[in-house]
Design a protein around this motif. Structure first.
Motif, PDB file in Angstrom:
ATOM      1  N   THR A  46       0.835  -1.213   0.000  1.00 30.99           N
ATOM      2  CA  THR A  46       0.000   0.000   0.000  1.00 30.99           C
ATOM      3  C   THR A  46       0.869   1.263   0.000  1.00 30.99           C
ATOM      4  OG1 THR A  46      -0.184  -0.114   2.408  1.00 30.99           O
ATOM      5  CG2 THR A  46      -1.988  -1.066   1.133  1.00 30.99           C
ATOM      6  N   ARG A  47       2.173   1.089   0.200  1.00 32.76           N
ATOM      7  CA  ARG A  47       3.082   2.248   0.158  1.00 32.76           C
ATOM      8  C   ARG A  47       3.893   2.267  -1.139  1.00 32.76           C
ATOM      9  NH1 ARG A  47       2.362   5.005   5.241  1.00 32.76           N
ATOM     10  NH2 ARG A  47       0.683   3.750   6.153  1.00 32.76           N
ATOM     11  N   ALA A  48       3.570   1.366  -2.066  1.00 33.04           N
ATOM     12  CA  ALA A  48       4.267   1.341  -3.368  1.00 33.04           C
ATOM     13  C   ALA A  48       3.685   2.435  -4.266  1.00 33.04           C
ATOM     14  CB  ALA A  48       4.093  -0.035  -4.013  1.00 33.04           C
ATOM     15  N   GLN A 101      -3.149   3.628   2.488  1.00 32.70           N
ATOM     16  CA  GLN A 101      -3.815   2.658   3.357  1.00 32.70           C
ATOM     17  C   GLN A 101      -5.096   2.145   2.710  1.00 32.70           C
ATOM     18  OE1 GLN A 101      -4.199   4.831   7.139  1.00 32.70           O
ATOM     19  NE2 GLN A 101      -2.520   3.589   7.924  1.00 32.70           N
ATOM     20  N   CYS A 102      -5.610   1.075   3.292  1.00 34.67           N
ATOM     21  CA  CYS A 102      -6.908   0.538   2.912  1.00 34.67           C
ATOM     22  C   CYS A 102      -7.859   0.680   4.107  1.00 34.67           C
ATOM     23  CB  CYS A 102      -6.796  -0.943   2.540  1.00 34.67           C
ATOM     24  SG  CYS A 102      -6.018  -1.205   0.923  1.00 34.67           S
ATOM     25  N   PRO A 103      -9.162   0.717   3.891  1.00 33.79           N
ATOM     26  CA  PRO A 103      -9.848   0.468   2.627  1.00 33.79           C
ATOM     27  C   PRO A 103      -9.728   1.632   1.660  1.00 33.79           C
ATOM     28  CG  PRO A 103     -11.445   1.152   4.280  1.00 33.79           C
ATOM     29  CD  PRO A 103     -10.119   1.015   4.979  1.00 33.79           C
ATOM     30  N   ALA A 161     -10.583   7.360   0.157  1.00 27.16           N
ATOM     31  CA  ALA A 161      -9.954   6.612   1.256  1.00 27.16           C
ATOM     32  C   ALA A 161     -10.571   7.026   2.581  1.00 27.16           C
ATOM     33  CB  ALA A 161      -8.451   6.885   1.264  1.00 27.16           C
ATOM     34  N   GLU A 162     -10.085   6.416   3.653  1.00 30.15           N
ATOM     35  CA  GLU A 162     -10.556   6.620   5.036  1.00 30.15           C
ATOM     36  C   GLU A 162     -11.933   5.964   5.219  1.00 30.15           C
ATOM     37  OE1 GLU A 162      -9.130   7.695   7.841  1.00 30.15           O
ATOM     38  OE2 GLU A 162      -7.262   8.038   6.802  1.00 30.15           O
ATOM     39  N   SER A 163     -11.957   4.966   6.099  1.00 32.71           N
ATOM     40  CA  SER A 163     -13.187   4.177   6.249  1.00 32.71           C
ATOM     41  C   SER A 163     -14.393   5.040   6.617  1.00 32.71           C
ATOM     42  CB  SER A 163     -12.972   3.078   7.293  1.00 32.71           C
ATOM     43  OG  SER A 163     -12.652   3.627   8.559  1.00 32.71           O
ATOM     44  N   GLY A 164     -14.193   6.059   7.455  1.00 31.76           N
ATOM     45  CA  GLY A 164     -15.324   6.903   7.847  1.00 31.76           C
ATOM     46  C   GLY A 164     -15.883   7.684   6.671  1.00 31.76           C
ATOM     47  N   GLU A 216     -14.460   6.709  17.420  1.00 32.63           N
ATOM     48  CA  GLU A 216     -13.921   5.441  16.913  1.00 32.63           C
ATOM     49  C   GLU A 216     -12.494   5.636  16.391  1.00 32.63           C
ATOM     50  OE1 GLU A 216     -12.796   2.407  14.030  1.00 32.63           O
ATOM     51  OE2 GLU A 216     -13.396   4.408  13.406  1.00 32.63           O
ATOM     52  N   GLN A 217     -12.302   6.702  15.611  1.00 32.59           N
ATOM     53  CA  GLN A 217     -10.981   6.914  15.010  1.00 32.59           C
ATOM     54  C   GLN A 217      -9.945   7.397  16.027  1.00 32.59           C
ATOM     55  OE1 GLN A 217      -9.917   6.866  11.208  1.00 32.59           O
ATOM     56  NE2 GLN A 217     -11.157   5.142  11.849  1.00 32.59           N
ATOM     57  N   ASN A 218     -10.381   8.219  16.971  1.00 38.28           N
ATOM     58  CA  ASN A 218      -9.415   8.833  17.899  1.00 38.28           C
ATOM     59  C   ASN A 218      -9.112   7.988  19.126  1.00 38.28           C
ATOM     60  OD1 ASN A 218      -9.180  11.168  16.368  1.00 38.28           O
ATOM     61  ND2 ASN A 218     -10.964  12.112  17.326  1.00 38.28           N
TER      62      ASN A 218
HETATM   63  N1  LIG Z   1      -7.995   5.845   9.494  1.00 39.67           N
HETATM   64  C1  LIG Z   1      -7.910   4.843   8.473  1.00 39.67           C
HETATM   65  C2  LIG Z   1      -7.019   3.713   8.952  1.00 39.67           C
HETATM   66  C3  LIG Z   1      -6.790   2.686   7.864  1.00 39.67           C
HETATM   67  C4  LIG Z   1      -5.731   1.686   8.234  1.00 39.67           C
HETATM   68  O1  LIG Z   1      -5.102   1.722   9.308  1.00 39.67           O
HETATM   69  N2  LIG Z   1      -5.535   0.737   7.323  1.00 39.67           N
HETATM   70  C5  LIG Z   1      -4.541  -0.271   7.519  1.00 39.67           C
HETATM   71  C6  LIG Z   1      -5.203  -1.645   7.471  1.00 39.67           C
HETATM   72  S1  LIG Z   1      -6.314  -1.887   8.807  1.00 39.67           S
HETATM   73  C7  LIG Z   1      -3.532  -0.196   6.402  1.00 39.67           C
HETATM   74  O2  LIG Z   1      -3.882   0.019   5.253  1.00 39.67           O
HETATM   75  N3  LIG Z   1      -2.245  -0.407   6.741  1.00 39.67           N
HETATM   76  C8  LIG Z   1      -1.191  -0.450   5.785  1.00 39.67           C
HETATM   77  C9  LIG Z   1      -0.253   0.696   5.938  1.00 39.67           C
HETATM   78  O3  LIG Z   1      -0.477   1.572   6.794  1.00 39.67           O
HETATM   79  O4  LIG Z   1       0.708   0.707   5.179  1.00 39.67           O
HETATM   80  C10 LIG Z   1      -9.315   4.310   8.141  1.00 39.67           C
HETATM   81  O5  LIG Z   1     -10.191   4.340   9.017  1.00 39.67           O
HETATM   82  O6  LIG Z   1      -9.535   3.919   6.985  1.00 39.67           O
END
Ligand SMILES: N[C@@H](CCC(=O)N[C@@H](CS)C(=O)NCC(=O)O)C(=O)O
Length: 204
Positions: A38-40, A51-53, A64-67, A97-99
């Motif tokens: 995910t950092r490529a 990051q995902c999702p 991005a960002e689940s919220g 939830e996030q904080n």
């Molecule tokens: N605040 C973000 C957090 C997302 C997150 O932490 N994703 C993780 C998987 S649970 C991820 O992609 N990690 C890989 C990385 O940070 O490189 C959200 O709610 O979407």
């Protein structure tokens, strides 16, 4: 719509669960969040946060960002209250939830479950995460003793945001046994029409 995410991730489960509950079609694309991909550059071009999702809309835009993804996907459904106070109350619990919730409960679970995270599992850190996680669960317990769902009498995307990592909290060492109202709330969510468990993906 396509959702890029890792099946085992609670953050990635949130949009899948909402899409199931609201009967919306989508394609799940498995994307590891543990192997650095995910950092490529290719992934960062789609999501600079890395990051995902990650949601890909039919017109090619990404979110991005689940919220934020939950907010987008819930538009026009009963999971997104439009009345001013109800909407803000929903956001209050999504920020919580996030904080507070995710940084304690999800992080302790990830350290417990994923071998590559073991290096940071010092007794001091694990103790702090346990203390903070139990405090978060106590907040939820007090609220859910008064009302059926976290932001009021009906389910909203705040419940969808809080459900996955609360459900998986025992994998992080949290004993939910003392949190009766939280456990009943988990059961209420699992009884919602369309509910699907974390390992579910729609048939291709
Ligand atoms: N605040 C973000 C957090 C997302 C997150 O932490 N994703 C993780 C998987 S649970 C991820 O992609 N990690 C890989 C990385 O940070 O490189 C959200 O709610 O979407």
């Amino acid at each position: 719509m396509r959702i890029f995410g890792m099946l085992d991730s609670g953050n990635c489960y949130k949009p899948r669960l909402l899409l199931a509950l609201t009967g919306q079609d989508f394609v799940h694309v498995e994307q590891s969040t543990r192997d650095g991909s995910t950092r490529a550059p290719g992934f960062l071009a789609r999501n600079p946060i890395g990051q995902c999702p990650l949601l890909e809309l039919d017109d090619g835009r990404f979110l991005a960002e689940s919220g934020a993804i939950l907010h987008y996907l819930a538009a026009g459904t009963a999971y997104l209250p439009t009345e001013r106070y109800a909407h803000a109350a929903m956001l209050q619990w999504m920020f919580f939830e996030q904080n507070q919730h995710e940084p304690a409960i999800a992080v302790r679970r990830a350290i417990s479950v994923y071998p590559e995270r073991q290096a940071v599992a010092t007794p001091e850190r694990m103790g702090q995460l346990m203390e903070r996680g139990l405090a978060v669960l106590a907040v939820m317990e007090r609220v859910l003793a008064q009302q059926d769902f976290i932001a009021g009498p009906v389910p909203t995307i705040a419940d969808i945001a809080l459900y996955p990592y609360t459900k998986d909290a025992p994998e992080g060492g949290f004993d939910l046994g003392a949190f009766h109202h939280v456990m009943q709330w988990l059961g209420r969510i699992e009884s919602l029409p369309g509910y699907r468990p974390k390992d579910w993906t729609p048939a291709a």
